[in-house]
Structures are given as C-alpha cells and as structure tokens.
Design a protein around this motif. Structure first.
Motif, short mmCIF file in Angstrom:
data_model
loop_
_atom_site.label_atom_id
_atom_site.label_comp_id
_atom_site.label_asym_id
_atom_site.label_seq_id
_atom_site.Cartn_x
_atom_site.Cartn_y
_atom_site.Cartn_z
N LEU A 34 0.86 -1.17 0.14
CA LEU A 34 0.22 0.22 -0.04
C LEU A 34 0.99 1.26 -0.24
O LEU A 34 0.42 2.01 -0.87
CB LEU A 34 -1.17 -0.16 1.31
N TYR A 35 2.29 1.11 0.84
CA TYR A 35 3.28 2.13 0.82
C TYR A 35 3.47 2.60 -0.90
O TYR A 35 3.79 4.02 -1.20
CB TYR A 35 4.24 2.51 1.74
N VAL A 37 2.24 1.90 -3.60
CA VAL A 37 1.37 2.25 -4.31
C VAL A 37 0.77 3.18 -4.86
O VAL A 37 0.41 4.54 -5.11
CB VAL A 37 -0.73 1.49 -4.32
N PHE A 38 0.86 3.95 -3.09
CA PHE A 38 0.84 5.74 -2.31
C PHE A 38 2.03 5.67 -3.69
O PHE A 38 1.75 7.31 -3.69
CB PHE A 38 0.72 5.68 -1.13
N LYS A 39 3.05 5.86 -3.03
CA LYS A 39 4.07 6.51 -3.80
C LYS A 39 3.98 6.23 -5.52
O LYS A 39 3.91 7.24 -5.97
CB LYS A 39 5.65 5.94 -3.34
N PHE A 41 1.17 6.63 -6.51
CA PHE A 41 0.05 7.35 -7.33
C PHE A 41 0.41 8.53 -6.92
O PHE A 41 0.05 9.69 -7.83
CB PHE A 41 -1.09 6.72 -6.11
N VAL A 42 1.19 9.07 -5.93
CA VAL A 42 2.00 10.46 -6.51
C VAL A 42 2.19 10.67 -7.32
O VAL A 42 2.40 12.06 -8.11
CB VAL A 42 2.50 10.15 -4.87
N LYS A 50 -3.56 7.84 -12.97
CA LYS A 50 -4.19 7.62 -10.86
C LYS A 50 -5.43 6.66 -10.41
O LYS A 50 -5.19 5.61 -9.72
CB LYS A 50 -4.34 9.06 -10.94
N TRP A 53 -4.21 3.03 -10.26
CA TRP A 53 -3.24 3.07 -8.40
C TRP A 53 -4.20 3.09 -7.54
O TRP A 53 -3.86 2.00 -6.30
CB TRP A 53 -2.01 4.59 -8.45
N VAL A 54 -5.67 3.50 -7.75
CA VAL A 54 -6.51 3.99 -6.48
C VAL A 54 -6.93 1.84 -6.89
O VAL A 54 -7.64 1.60 -5.54
CB VAL A 54 -7.78 4.57 -6.67
N GLY A 57 -4.42 -0.83 -4.93
CA GLY A 57 -4.83 0.29 -3.58
C GLY A 57 -5.46 0.27 -2.80
O GLY A 57 -5.85 -0.87 -1.89
#
Length: 117
Positions: A34-35, A37-39, A41-42, A50, A53-54, A57
């Motif tokens: 999840l970390y 994927v968040f990176k 996504f950003v 995006k 990636w959501v 996530g």
C-alpha cells in the motif's frame, strides 16, 4: 507458583503468536505494498494511471483488512515480551537485602562483607 503461571502464560502467548504468524506476514506485506502504491499514485501524471493505482490500492486495502487477525498476533507478541521481562526481573532481585539497622551485629556483618569484597 508465579514462575509456573508466567510459563503457562508465555506458552499460551507463543502458541497464539505462531498461529497468527501467516496473517502477520501478509498484513505487513500488504501495508508495505500500500505504501508503494501510494508513492506510485503520487508520481503518476495521467488520470488513467491514478485511477489504476487507486484500484490496486483498494484491492490491497481489502487484503490488509482481511488479515486484521494479525493484530491478535501482535498483542500475543507484546504479552510474550512482558512475560519475558517479568521473568528476567525476578531473577535479578537480590536474595540478601541490606538492612540499615542500629544492631551492632548486623552492622558488623555488613562491614565485614564490604571489607572482603
């Protein structure tokens, strides 16, 4: 009797920890993913990226929530740590306590042991 109860409690905590080891590993892996994927996504510039990636996530979040029983394993690991520290604390207690008394024989024994050491 206290040592026996600590042993039984430690044994129970160890069994619970070992039973929940698989969910603990999967929870740690899913939180790490999840970390990542968040990176990603950003860093993504496109809207489609995006959205992708959501979706990934959310899938990983459902995997993490399905392994919520790993929290029981973490509590068992903490209980095992507390039992171990309590066990070690009992072994460090001195057998002979220094008594500050005005009794001349007690003072003599204490001073004699200080001289010999």
């Amino acid at each position: 009797m206290k040592k026996f109860m600590l042993f039984v409690g430690g044994l129970v905590a160890l069994i619970i920890l070992l039973a929940n080891l698989g969910p603990m590993v999967l929870l740690a892996l899913s939180v790490w993913l999840l970390y990542v994927v968040f990176k990603k996504f950003v860093k993504s510039n496109s809207t489609a990226g995006k959205v992708g990636w959501v979706i990934v996530g959310l899938i990983l979040l459902s995997i993490a929530l399905s392994n919520i029983f790993a929290v029981i394993g973490l509590v068992a690991a903490y209980a095992l740590y507390l039992i171990y520290s309590s066990w070690k604390k009992d072994n460090r207690d001195p057998v002979v306590h220094v008594v500050n008394d005005d009794d001349p024989f007690t003072n003599f024994e204490r001073q004699w042991s200080e001289i010999n050491n």
